[in-house]
Design a protein around this motif. Sequence first.
Motif, PDB file in Angstrom:
ATOM      1  N   ILE A 120      91.419  28.898  55.316  1.00  0.00           N
ATOM      2  CA  ILE A 120      92.050  27.637  54.952  1.00  0.00           C
ATOM      3  C   ILE A 120      90.949  26.637  54.630  1.00  0.00           C
ATOM      4  N   THR A 121      91.167  25.862  53.572  1.00  0.00           N
ATOM      5  CA  THR A 121      90.195  24.837  53.202  1.00  0.00           C
ATOM      6  C   THR A 121      90.377  23.626  54.112  1.00  0.00           C
ATOM      7  N   LEU A 122      89.258  23.057  54.556  1.00  0.00           N
ATOM      8  CA  LEU A 122      89.286  21.928  55.482  1.00  0.00           C
ATOM      9  C   LEU A 122      89.080  20.597  54.776  1.00  0.00           C
ATOM     10  N   GLU A 123      88.934  20.648  53.469  1.00  0.00           N
ATOM     11  CA  GLU A 123      88.752  19.445  52.658  1.00  0.00           C
ATOM     12  C   GLU A 123      89.095  19.800  51.217  1.00  0.00           C
ATOM     13  N   PRO A 124      89.182  18.801  50.326  1.00  0.00           N
ATOM     14  CA  PRO A 124      89.462  19.111  48.915  1.00  0.00           C
ATOM     15  C   PRO A 124      88.243  19.721  48.221  1.00  0.00           C
ATOM     16  N   ASP A 125      88.499  20.366  47.095  1.00  0.00           N
ATOM     17  CA  ASP A 125      87.463  20.872  46.188  1.00  0.00           C
ATOM     18  C   ASP A 125      86.486  21.823  46.876  1.00  0.00           C
ATOM     19  N   VAL A 126      87.030  22.905  47.401  1.00  0.00           N
ATOM     20  CA  VAL A 126      86.239  23.896  48.142  1.00  0.00           C
ATOM     21  C   VAL A 126      86.017  25.130  47.276  1.00  0.00           C
ATOM     22  N   GLU A 127      84.799  25.659  47.330  1.00  0.00           N
ATOM     23  CA  GLU A 127      84.476  26.909  46.657  1.00  0.00           C
ATOM     24  C   GLU A 127      83.983  27.925  47.692  1.00  0.00           C
ATOM     25  N   VAL A 128      84.498  29.149  47.579  1.00  0.00           N
ATOM     26  CA  VAL A 128      84.137  30.244  48.476  1.00  0.00           C
ATOM     27  C   VAL A 128      83.644  31.399  47.613  1.00  0.00           C
ATOM     28  N   ALA A 129      82.529  31.994  48.026  1.00  0.00           N
ATOM     29  CA  ALA A 129      81.975  33.151  47.325  1.00  0.00           C
ATOM     30  C   ALA A 129      81.906  34.308  48.304  1.00  0.00           C
ATOM     31  N   TYR A 130      82.199  35.490  47.823  1.00  0.00           N
ATOM     32  CA  TYR A 130      82.095  36.648  48.709  1.00  0.00           C
ATOM     33  C   TYR A 130      81.767  37.906  47.936  1.00  0.00           C
ATOM     34  N   LYS A 131      80.989  38.749  48.618  1.00  0.00           N
ATOM     35  CA  LYS A 131      80.634  40.065  48.117  1.00  0.00           C
ATOM     36  C   LYS A 131      81.643  41.058  48.678  1.00  0.00           C
ATOM     37  N   VAL A 132      81.965  42.102  47.912  1.00  0.00           N
ATOM     38  CA  VAL A 132      82.869  43.143  48.390  1.00  0.00           C
ATOM     39  C   VAL A 132      82.251  44.516  48.157  1.00  0.00           C
ATOM     40  N   SER A 133      82.653  45.467  48.994  1.00  0.00           N
ATOM     41  CA  SER A 133      82.047  46.797  48.980  1.00  0.00           C
ATOM     42  C   SER A 133      82.767  47.791  48.071  1.00  0.00           C
ATOM     43  N   ASP A 134      83.855  47.388  47.431  1.00  0.00           N
ATOM     44  CA  ASP A 134      84.528  48.232  46.446  1.00  0.00           C
ATOM     45  C   ASP A 134      85.149  47.315  45.401  1.00  0.00           C
ATOM     46  N   VAL A 135      85.388  47.848  44.222  1.00  0.00           N
ATOM     47  CA  VAL A 135      85.962  47.060  43.134  1.00  0.00           C
ATOM     48  C   VAL A 135      87.414  46.698  43.443  1.00  0.00           C
ATOM     49  N   TYR A 136      87.878  45.649  42.795  1.00  0.00           N
ATOM     50  CA  TYR A 136      89.280  45.263  42.936  1.00  0.00           C
ATOM     51  C   TYR A 136      90.167  46.357  42.354  1.00  0.00           C
ATOM     52  N   ALA A 137      91.150  46.789  43.129  1.00  0.00           N
ATOM     53  CA  ALA A 137      92.096  47.817  42.701  1.00  0.00           C
ATOM     54  C   ALA A 137      93.508  47.287  42.971  1.00  0.00           C
ATOM     55  N   PRO A 138      94.207  46.791  41.944  1.00  0.00           N
ATOM     56  CA  PRO A 138      95.525  46.182  42.150  1.00  0.00           C
ATOM     57  C   PRO A 138      96.501  47.079  42.906  1.00  0.00           C
ATOM     58  N   ASP A 139      96.438  48.393  42.712  1.00  0.00           N
ATOM     59  CA  ASP A 139      97.349  49.306  43.400  1.00  0.00           C
ATOM     60  C   ASP A 139      97.085  49.381  44.901  1.00  0.00           C
ATOM     61  N   CYS A 140      95.915  48.937  45.331  1.00  0.00           N
ATOM     62  CA  CYS A 140      95.525  49.009  46.749  1.00  0.00           C
ATOM     63  C   CYS A 140      95.582  47.646  47.431  1.00  0.00           C
ATOM     64  N   ASP A 141      95.932  46.619  46.681  1.00  0.00           N
ATOM     65  CA  ASP A 141      95.948  45.246  47.182  1.00  0.00           C
ATOM     66  C   ASP A 141      97.105  45.040  48.150  1.00  0.00           C
ATOM     67  N   GLY A 142      96.861  44.379  49.254  1.00  0.00           N
ATOM     68  CA  GLY A 142      97.918  44.105  50.217  1.00  0.00           C
ATOM     69  C   GLY A 142      97.589  42.903  51.081  1.00  0.00           C
ATOM     70  N   GLY A 143      98.504  42.577  51.982  1.00  0.00           N
ATOM     71  CA  GLY A 143      98.275  41.435  52.863  1.00  0.00           C
ATOM     72  C   GLY A 143      99.368  41.267  53.885  1.00  0.00           C
TER      73      GLY A 143
END
Length: 194
Positions: A120-143
């Motif tokens: 959750i952003t704690l103020e306006p205009d927030v940018e988050v960067a992150y590295k991931v260990s596998d490519v984005y795969a829409p068929d595997c996306d969940g939450g």
Amino acid sequence: MSCLPPVGLTLLRTPRLGDARGWFMETYSEIWAEAAGVRVRFVQDNQSFSAAEGTIRGLHYQRPPHPQAKLVRCVRGSIMDYAVDVRRGSPTYGRHVAVRLTADGGEQLFVPVGFAHGFITLEPDVEVAYKVSDVYAPDCDGGLVWNDPQIGIDWPLPPSGAVLSDRDRALPALADFHSPFEYDGRPMELLPPL
């Protein structure tokens, strides 16, 4: 019987070298990451921008065959970052850890495979960067839904409330989730900062 180390939810801080111009920091090095227990190969970098305070992104994961570990940092503003243990059979299944990440502090959180992640952003205009260990795969996306009482995250919401995508509002609850991740015998523990 061997004793496995705790699962590597790791908070990383790298030094900043400053002078009259400002500062410089190394945001990632395989050498210091491995020394801190982060032993994955990152293959993709992602960045998000959130305009409003109280923007929630998560709780997301990517299931096999393309599971993702993440190394998350806030590059503008500040967030509360969350990792939820979703490893089947884990004694801490459904429990979470929370860490404040700030652009000023330069902290990074390593979230291994088997954890749902959100912030959750704690103020306006927030940018988050992150590295991931596998490519984005829409068929595997969940939450999982952000406000699941079984998970019990106490989100620091502003008076205006949460800002969410339609997708995140419609995610399932933990009770309806059939985890594709198995407990590997390593307990969840947030390791102390370096």
